[in-house]
Design a protein around this motif. Structure first.
Motif, short mmCIF file in Angstrom:
data_model
loop_
_atom_site.label_atom_id
_atom_site.label_comp_id
_atom_site.label_asym_id
_atom_site.label_seq_id
_atom_site.Cartn_x
_atom_site.Cartn_y
_atom_site.Cartn_z
N TRP A 67 0.86 -1.17 0.00
CA TRP A 67 0.00 0.00 0.00
C TRP A 67 0.90 1.22 0.00
CZ3 TRP A 67 -4.94 0.76 -0.85
CH2 TRP A 67 -5.54 1.94 -0.44
N GLU A 118 -13.26 2.02 -1.45
CA GLU A 118 -12.47 1.55 -2.58
C GLU A 118 -12.17 0.08 -2.41
OE1 GLU A 118 -8.96 3.98 -2.62
OE2 GLU A 118 -9.84 5.29 -4.11
N GLN A 119 -12.31 -0.71 -3.46
CA GLN A 119 -12.00 -2.13 -3.42
C GLN A 119 -10.98 -2.45 -4.50
OE1 GLN A 119 -15.24 -4.90 -3.32
NE2 GLN A 119 -16.50 -3.54 -2.09
N TYR A 120 -10.08 -3.35 -4.16
CA TYR A 120 -9.03 -3.78 -5.07
C TYR A 120 -9.09 -5.30 -5.19
CZ TYR A 120 -7.03 0.81 -4.17
OH TYR A 120 -6.85 2.16 -4.07
N GLU A 121 -8.60 -5.82 -6.28
CA GLU A 121 -8.41 -7.26 -6.41
C GLU A 121 -6.92 -7.49 -6.48
OE1 GLU A 121 -10.47 -10.83 -8.74
OE2 GLU A 121 -9.53 -9.36 -10.05
N CYS A 122 -6.41 -8.25 -5.53
CA CYS A 122 -4.97 -8.48 -5.47
C CYS A 122 -4.55 -9.56 -6.48
CB CYS A 122 -4.54 -8.85 -4.06
SG CYS A 122 -4.92 -10.53 -3.55
N GLY A 137 -2.20 -4.98 -6.71
CA GLY A 137 -3.55 -5.31 -7.15
C GLY A 137 -4.09 -4.22 -8.06
N ARG A 138 -5.34 -4.40 -8.46
CA ARG A 138 -5.95 -3.41 -9.35
C ARG A 138 -7.23 -2.88 -8.71
NH1 ARG A 138 -10.26 -5.37 -12.40
NH2 ARG A 138 -10.64 -7.57 -12.09
N LEU A 139 -7.50 -1.62 -8.95
CA LEU A 139 -8.68 -0.96 -8.43
C LEU A 139 -9.91 -1.45 -9.18
CD1 LEU A 139 -9.81 1.24 -6.53
CD2 LEU A 139 -9.43 2.87 -8.38
N ARG A 179 -10.22 -9.90 -2.56
CA ARG A 179 -10.70 -8.52 -2.60
C ARG A 179 -10.24 -7.83 -1.34
NH1 ARG A 179 -15.80 -6.78 -5.74
NH2 ARG A 179 -15.52 -8.11 -7.53
N GLU A 239 -2.79 3.75 -2.67
CA GLU A 239 -3.00 2.85 -3.81
C GLU A 239 -2.37 1.49 -3.51
OE1 GLU A 239 -1.40 3.03 -8.29
OE2 GLU A 239 -2.17 4.92 -7.51
#
Length: 65
Positions: A31, A51-55, A39-41, A60, A35
């Motif tokens: 982190w 805000e959720q991200y997929e690593c 992973g991606r937003l 998630r 950001e």
């Protein structure tokens, strides 16, 4: 605060990221400046959602403030 979302649970990233090759040297997600670097937003459904991200491992991760 970052949390890992699992069906109906919230987990600490340190419990999941310890075994990830993309984690930092302390076993935490990368982190940096608000950001997730490993992973991606994901698109938000509404402004009320965090805000959720997929690593890279497929989990998630949410940024809950």
């Amino acid at each position: 605060m970052l949390v890992v979302l699992m069906e109906n649970q919230l987990l600490s990233p340190s419990a999941v990221c310890q075994s990830c090759l993309m984690a930092d040297q302390h076993g935490r997600p990368r982190w940096h400046h608000g950001e997730l670097r490993c992973g991606r937003l994901l698109a938000r459904m509404s402004e009320a959602q965090p805000e959720q991200y997929e690593c890279q491992m497929g989990f998630r991760i949410a940024n809950i403030e």
